[in-house]
Motif scaffolding. Sequence first.
Motif, short mmCIF file in Angstrom:
data_model
loop_
_atom_site.label_atom_id
_atom_site.label_comp_id
_atom_site.label_asym_id
_atom_site.label_seq_id
_atom_site.Cartn_x
_atom_site.Cartn_y
_atom_site.Cartn_z
N THR A 46 -1.41 -3.55 -0.77
CA THR A 46 -0.70 -4.82 -0.89
C THR A 46 -0.51 -5.24 -2.34
O THR A 46 0.25 -6.17 -2.63
CB THR A 46 -1.49 -5.93 -0.19
N GLY A 47 -1.24 -4.57 -3.25
CA GLY A 47 -1.22 -4.97 -4.65
C GLY A 47 -2.24 -6.02 -4.99
O GLY A 47 -2.42 -6.38 -6.15
N ALA A 48 -2.95 -6.51 -3.97
CA ALA A 48 -3.94 -7.57 -4.19
C ALA A 48 -5.37 -7.06 -4.10
O ALA A 48 -6.31 -7.84 -4.20
CB ALA A 48 -3.73 -8.69 -3.18
N GLY A 49 -5.53 -5.76 -3.91
CA GLY A 49 -6.86 -5.21 -3.66
C GLY A 49 -7.54 -4.58 -4.84
O GLY A 49 -8.58 -3.93 -4.67
N GLY A 50 -6.98 -4.72 -6.03
CA GLY A 50 -7.63 -4.16 -7.20
C GLY A 50 -7.40 -2.67 -7.35
O GLY A 50 -6.67 -2.04 -6.58
N SER A 51 -8.09 -2.10 -8.32
CA SER A 51 -7.84 -0.69 -8.67
C SER A 51 -8.33 0.29 -7.62
O SER A 51 -7.90 1.44 -7.59
CB SER A 51 -8.50 -0.37 -10.02
N SER A 52 -9.22 -0.15 -6.72
CA SER A 52 -9.71 0.76 -5.68
C SER A 52 -8.81 0.81 -4.46
O SER A 52 -9.03 1.61 -3.55
CB SER A 52 -11.12 0.36 -5.25
N GLU A 53 -7.76 -0.02 -4.43
CA GLU A 53 -6.91 -0.10 -3.25
C GLU A 53 -6.20 1.22 -2.97
O GLU A 53 -6.00 1.60 -1.81
CB GLU A 53 -5.90 -1.23 -3.42
N ALA A 54 -5.83 1.93 -4.02
CA ALA A 54 -5.14 3.22 -3.81
C ALA A 54 -6.06 4.22 -3.13
O ALA A 54 -5.61 5.00 -2.28
CB ALA A 54 -4.63 3.76 -5.14
N LEU A 55 -7.33 4.23 -3.51
CA LEU A 55 -8.28 5.13 -2.85
C LEU A 55 -8.44 4.77 -1.39
O LEU A 55 -8.48 5.65 -0.52
CB LEU A 55 -9.65 5.07 -3.55
N GLN A 56 -8.54 3.49 -1.10
CA GLN A 56 -8.73 3.07 0.29
C GLN A 56 -7.57 3.54 1.16
O GLN A 56 -7.78 4.02 2.28
CB GLN A 56 -8.88 1.55 0.33
N ALA A 57 -6.35 3.42 0.64
CA ALA A 57 -5.19 3.91 1.38
C ALA A 57 -5.23 5.41 1.55
O ALA A 57 -5.03 5.94 2.65
CB ALA A 57 -3.90 3.48 0.68
N GLY A 58 -5.50 6.12 0.47
CA GLY A 58 -5.52 7.58 0.53
C GLY A 58 -6.59 8.10 1.45
O GLY A 58 -6.39 9.09 2.18
N PHE A 59 -7.74 7.44 1.47
CA PHE A 59 -8.82 7.90 2.32
C PHE A 59 -8.51 7.66 3.78
O PHE A 59 -8.81 8.50 4.64
CB PHE A 59 -10.14 7.21 1.92
N VAL A 60 -7.89 6.54 4.10
CA VAL A 60 -7.46 6.29 5.48
C VAL A 60 -6.49 7.38 5.92
O VAL A 60 -6.59 7.93 7.02
CB VAL A 60 -6.83 4.90 5.61
N GLN A 61 -5.54 7.71 5.07
CA GLN A 61 -4.56 8.75 5.41
C GLN A 61 -5.25 10.09 5.69
O GLN A 61 -4.92 10.78 6.67
CB GLN A 61 -3.56 8.91 4.27
N LYS A 62 -6.21 10.45 4.85
CA LYS A 62 -6.88 11.74 5.05
C LYS A 62 -7.74 11.73 6.30
O LYS A 62 -7.77 12.72 7.06
CB LYS A 62 -7.71 12.08 3.81
N ALA A 63 -8.45 10.62 6.53
CA ALA A 63 -9.29 10.53 7.73
C ALA A 63 -8.44 10.56 8.99
O ALA A 63 -8.76 11.27 9.96
CB ALA A 63 -10.13 9.25 7.67
N PHE A 64 -7.34 9.82 8.99
CA PHE A 64 -6.49 9.78 10.19
C PHE A 64 -5.76 11.10 10.40
O PHE A 64 -5.48 11.49 11.54
CB PHE A 64 -5.50 8.62 10.08
N THR A 65 -5.43 11.79 9.32
CA THR A 65 -4.83 13.13 9.46
C THR A 65 -5.81 14.08 10.13
O THR A 65 -5.42 14.88 11.01
CB THR A 65 -4.42 13.67 8.08
N ALA A 66 -7.08 14.01 9.73
CA ALA A 66 -8.10 14.84 10.37
C ALA A 66 -8.27 14.45 11.83
O ALA A 66 -8.40 15.32 12.71
CB ALA A 66 -9.42 14.70 9.62
N LEU A 67 -8.26 13.16 12.13
CA LEU A 67 -8.37 12.72 13.52
C LEU A 67 -7.21 13.24 14.36
O LEU A 67 -7.40 13.68 15.50
CB LEU A 67 -8.40 11.19 13.57
N SER A 68 -6.00 13.19 13.82
CA SER A 68 -4.83 13.68 14.55
C SER A 68 -4.95 15.16 14.87
O SER A 68 -4.54 15.63 15.93
CB SER A 68 -3.56 13.43 13.75
N ALA A 69 -5.53 15.91 13.92
CA ALA A 69 -5.70 17.35 14.13
C ALA A 69 -6.75 17.64 15.21
O ALA A 69 -6.57 18.53 16.04
CB ALA A 69 -6.08 18.03 12.82
#
Length: 388
Positions: A46-69
């Motif tokens: 959202t742009g409001a989550g500070g510098s760690s927000e990009a990691l949080q998004a990327g980690f969700v994507q990787k975790a959910f990609t693994a779940l889908s597999a």
Amino acid sequence: MHASIYIATLVATLFGVPATATGDSCKLYSQWMASSIISREQGIMTGAGGSSEALQAGFVQKAFTALSAYYPNKASTYEPYIQKSAFSTTHFLSNASYNALSYPMDRLSNGNAVLALSRANGTSPYRITAEALRQSITLNRRNSENGLWYFVYPYWSYLDGMYSLGPFYSLYTLTTPSKNSSAAAAALDDMVYQFDILWEHTYNASTGLLTHGYDALRKAVWADQVTGASPYVWGRSLGWYTMALLDTIETLDKEKAPSKYRTSLLEKFQTLIPAVIKNVDSETGGWWQVVDQAEREGNYIESSATAMFSYSLLKGVRLGYLPSELATTAINLGTRAQKLLTDSFVVKEADGTISYNGTVAVCSLNSTATYEVSLFALELIPTVTSAV
């Protein structure tokens, strides 16, 4: 770095650990945590989550990609959320000059999803973002030894960033058509070099573990005057590096990279895991916040590092990256750690969602990096809306 709930999701994905509480016997913790993340709209930039927000998004994507597999019957739930998360990052990470300077190396964790969502020669927002992330590696500031700065801290390199750098740098290089084979080889060489230089500066032969990072100038108050290394082994930082080795090797193998690139990484992984095993807490089956200072006053079993080491042990066995003589021990310790995580650290909320407990909020070298500073930021009860 803040990533505890996402770590829990990714780790639970390994075997779909079932819930054990009455009434929850048909649920899998991985799917339960994923639905909780979706309900809270976590992992959306959202742009409001500070510098760690990009990691949080990327980690969700990787975790959910693994779940889908692992659970393809649930892909119709997870894949749209991966796309939603990845699309949210395109608004913030599509300018290479800006994101190279404004976000830590963790920004690169978004690279895998945007690559998967784009065509190699397309001009979609996903491809533009993938190209910007790749260019940001070239623009990222480096020290005199060519080591990447982790963030804005001058000449400091952390283990943390390798989880995001290694897999994306490898995947982009191996899947993006290039007429310049020497440039591709140089990129893979650089990727391995970043693992190597961190190892060279932070490896402690007496413990077999790596400390959090190093200062190439040896000017930080915490820097060893010979190696530049920080003084303590932070569990989550070591966990990022251990998972980085594992996931990068997996990427290299899947994309049929020349074997020379995996050799150094596999050697490090196989050297590190016995030291990780040696430092497990025999009573609980977890790992300490300061890994090699077991039971020192103030130290505690830290849940996110425990999750990361469980992931590394179990996935390392599954992919055949650990020698056979370690396999039984690794499986036993990894599954025991899973039980500790689900029994002791998963929080069942009144609204039917779950969150996560017992993780350090952050541990930065942007301080004195003393033992006491390494301990103080424990998140005892994270709220369900926190950007863990």
